[in-house]
Motif scaffolding. Structure first.
Motif, PDB file in Angstrom:
ATOM      1  N   UNK A 166      -2.094  10.727  -4.049  1.00 11.05           N
ATOM      2  CA  UNK A 166      -0.927   9.339  -3.144  1.00 11.05           C
ATOM      3  C   UNK A 166      -1.574   8.641  -2.279  1.00 11.05           C
ATOM      4  N   UNK A 167      -3.420   9.245  -1.524  1.00  7.50           N
ATOM      5  CA  UNK A 167      -3.632   8.277  -0.909  1.00  7.50           C
ATOM      6  C   UNK A 167      -4.929   7.934  -1.723  1.00  7.50           C
ATOM      7  N   UNK A 168      -5.220   8.245  -2.872  1.00  9.61           N
ATOM      8  CA  UNK A 168      -6.256   7.498  -3.504  1.00  9.61           C
ATOM      9  C   UNK A 168      -5.614   5.683  -4.695  1.00  9.61           C
ATOM     10  N   UNK A 169      -3.973   6.039  -5.126  1.00  8.87           N
ATOM     11  CA  UNK A 169      -2.938   5.135  -5.511  1.00  8.87           C
ATOM     12  C   UNK A 169      -2.867   4.105  -4.523  1.00  8.87           C
ATOM     13  N   UNK A 170      -2.520   4.704  -2.726  1.00  8.43           N
ATOM     14  CA  UNK A 170      -2.383   3.814  -1.723  1.00  8.43           C
ATOM     15  C   UNK A 170      -3.947   3.037  -1.453  1.00  8.43           C
ATOM     16  N   UNK A 171      -5.131   3.248  -1.879  1.00  9.38           N
ATOM     17  CA  UNK A 171      -6.189   2.530  -1.726  1.00  9.38           C
ATOM     18  C   UNK A 171      -6.592   1.349  -2.637  1.00  9.38           C
ATOM     19  N   UNK A 172      -5.829   2.211  -4.051  1.00  8.94           N
ATOM     20  CA  UNK A 172      -6.517   1.476  -4.706  1.00  8.94           C
ATOM     21  C   UNK A 172      -5.123  -0.229  -5.037  1.00  8.94           C
ATOM     22  N   UNK A 173      -4.186   0.097  -5.093  1.00 12.11           N
ATOM     23  CA  UNK A 173      -3.097  -0.907  -5.118  1.00 12.11           C
ATOM     24  C   UNK A 173      -2.520  -1.619  -3.922  1.00 12.11           C
TER      25      UNK A 173
END
Length: 192
Positions: free
Chosen positions: A71-78
Motif C-alpha cells: 500500500x505505501x509502496x503504491x502510494x509512493x509510486x503512483x
C-alpha cells in the motif's frame, strides 16, 4: 478465555474464507495479540483504497499491519506520497524494505517493526487498514486522538464499530469477488 476463543474463531473464519492466509503466515495467524492474520490486499483493491482516500503527493500514508508494504509502496509510486508501514512481524518488515528497494521508492517510504496499537500516527494524513472490525475498534481511540483534522482512514472489508463511515464503496474486484471499502474523514472528535 472468552476473548481468546473469540479471536481464534475470527482467525478460523478468515482462514475459511481465505485458506491461503494461514499458509502465508502460520505464526501470525496463531498469535492472539495480533490485530489480524496476514492476508495480502489484492493490487486492484490497493489502488481503489488510495483513490478513495484521494491520495496526493502532499500526503503521508500510514498502513497499519503493512504486510509486504504494497500500500505505501503504491502510494509512493503512483502519487509521490510519503509512507510509513507498520507491522509486528520482522519478516514482513524485511520483505517490505526489499519491495521498496526493488520499486525504487525507499527514499519515500519507511517500515517500522512495531505493534500498531503503540505507533504514533500524528504525522499521517491517510491511514489504511485491513484488520478485523474488533481491531479497528481498538485502534479508533488512538487514531482519533492523534490524527489531524481532515485525515482520512480507509479500511478494506471491516468497519469501525458504531462510527459510521463517511463513504462506503462496494465493488467487484478483478477476480469477481465483492469488496467493501470504508472511508472516514477525521473531524477532530475523539472516539472511544
Amino acid at each position: 478465555m472468552i476473548q481468546r476463543l473469540m479471536m481464534l474463531g475470527l482467525v478460523a473464519a478468515l482462514v475459511a474464507a481465505h485458506p491461503w492466509a494461514l499458509a502465508e503466515s502460520p505464526r501470525l495467524a496463531a498469535q492472539e495479540n495480533n490485530l489480524a492474520p496476514f492476508v495480502p490486499t489484492p493490487q486492484d483493491v490497493v489502488d481503489r483504497m488510495l483513490e478513495l482516500a484521494g491520495v496526493t503527493a502532499n500526503d503521508v500514508v500510514y498502513d497499519l499491519g503493512c504486510g509486504d508494504g504494497r500500500i505505501v509502496i503504491t502510494a509512493a509510486q503512483r502519487f509521490g506520497a510519503r509512507g510509513v508501514g507498520v507491522d509486528i512481524d520482522p519478516r514482513r518488515i524485511a520483505e517490505s524494505n526489499a519491495n521498496a528497494a526493488q520499486a525504487g521508492v525507499q527514499h519515500l517510504v519507511r517500515f517500522v517493526e512495531q505493534d500498531a496499537m503503540t505507533v504514533d500516527v500524528s504525522e499521517a494524513t491517510v491511514v489504511t487498514l485491513y484488520l478485523l472490525s474488533s481491531s479497528n475498534v481498538k485502534l479508533r481511540p488512538l487514531l482519533t486522538s492523534q490524527l489531524p483534522v481532515g485525515a482520512r482512514i480507509v479500511s478494506h472489508a471491516f468497519s469501525m464499530g458504531d462510527w459510521p463511515a463517511d463513504e462506503v464503496d462496494r465493488f467487484e474486484d478483478v477476480r469477481g469477488n465483492t469488496r467493501t471499502l470504508y472511508l472516514w474523514r477525521h473531524d477532530g472528535t475523539a472516539r472511544p
